[in-house]
Design an enzyme around this catalytic site. Structure first.
Site, mmCIF file in Angstrom:
data_model
loop_
_atom_site.group_PDB
_atom_site.id
_atom_site.type_symbol
_atom_site.label_atom_id
_atom_site.label_comp_id
_atom_site.label_asym_id
_atom_site.label_seq_id
_atom_site.Cartn_x
_atom_site.Cartn_y
_atom_site.Cartn_z
ATOM 1 C CB SER A 97 -0.965 0.024 1.192
ATOM 2 O OG SER A 97 -0.273 0.251 2.392
ATOM 3 C CE LYS B 52 -1.975 2.886 5.444
ATOM 4 N NZ LYS B 52 -2.119 1.988 4.277
#
Length: 298
Positions: free
Chosen positions: A79, A154
């Site tokens: 991701s 992230k």
């Protein structure tokens, strides 16, 4: 009558060197003869003692580094592609946030916020049972990987007070009214395709998104429309990822994309904690997979 005051007689004058050596203290000679080589058992014990001291010091230093300075993590999913790919090892600085401030664009590792439900679902809080207490002790001091799968990695898009928007189509993100160009987004992905949002980041929290936007379960997919549930509390952030250290051909510094956010102004209104009651996003069933991170031993 005057007395003779000349130099005192040299006690060794007229005597041979052998005679002089003979006057040495017998204890000195005895000490020289006592310096005999140590036996195998004594040598082995001394070696083991030194090894134990070195190991204890190494463990103490590793614990200090892991607790307050740096920690290694590995990337088990995609991701954050193409910035980070599966099985990359990254070094995370625990000085950010803290002595050093977070910036927009920083890549951060954080604990699963668990709001409105665990971001990792059933993957969270899993631990290896291999090795028993000895294994757990090495994990504790930082000499072995942390087996807990309750961390994510992230990129920070919005800081406290920032107004972050996306049209859910092919348009660019806006931060405080300024469109940003994101060179780190995986080629072929749109900034927030399929997910529209318009939020103000609450005080003490940050808005995070993965670089592989079409395969990242990030702030967008956990928010109720207020920014309260999708944003990540500062106290959940472990630190900022500084560089990739493994594999060798991936070694690189994870710098902050200064140009991306250089024109973004300071928020015009102070950040506040929303009072709107949080509700679960009904579209959760179709959200992409989350990126977890594990601590790695070097």
């Amino acid at each position: 009558m005057s007395q003779y005051t000349g130099r005192p007689e040299d006690p060794t004058r007229g005597r041979s060197a052998d005679d002089t050596d003979g006057d040495l203290d017998d204890d000195t000679l005895d000490d020289d003869y006592d310096d005999e080589p140590r036996g195998f058992g004594a040598t082995l014990f001394a070696g083991i003692k030194e090894l134990v001291i070195v190991v204890v010091l190494a463990m103490a230093l590793s614990f200090v580094v892991k607790t307050w300075l740096f920690q290694a993590f590995y990337i088990p999913s995609g991701s954050m592609e193409n910035t980070l790919v599966k099985d990359d090892r990254v070094i995370v600085s625990k000085l950010t946030p803290g002595p050093l401030d977070l910036k927009r664009g920083d890549v951060v590792v954080f604990e699963d916020p668990g709001v409105p439900s665990p971001w990792l679902g059933d993957l969270g809080e899993q631990h290896s049972t291999v090795g028993g207490p000895f294994h757990d002790a090495l994990v504790f001091v930082g000499l072995l990987p942390e087996d807990s799968e309750n961390h994510l990695i992230k990129r920070v898009i919005g800081l406290p007070g920032d107004h972050v928007q996306a049209d859910g189509d092919t348009g660019k993100l806006k931060v405080n009214g300024v469109e940003i160009t994101e060179p780190y987004v995986k080629p072929g992905d749109y900034p927030s395709e399929g997910k529209k949002f318009d939020i103000t980041v609450p005080a003490g929290r940050v808005w995070v998104m993965g670089d592989h936007r079409s395969d990242s379960s990030d702030s967008r997919w956990h928010d109720d429309g207020t920014g309260a549930t999708g944003s990540v509390p500062m106290d959940k952030i472990v630190g900022r990822a500084l560089f990739v250290v493994w594999p060798i051909d991936h070694v690189t510094w994870l710098g902050v994309p200064e140009r991306t956010f250089s024109q973004v102004p300071t928020p015009t209104t102070p950040s506040t904690t929303p009072t709107k009651k949080a509700t679960v996003n009904p579209s959760q069933s179709g959200k992409p997979s989350a990126t977890t991170t594990k601590a790695a031993a070097g």
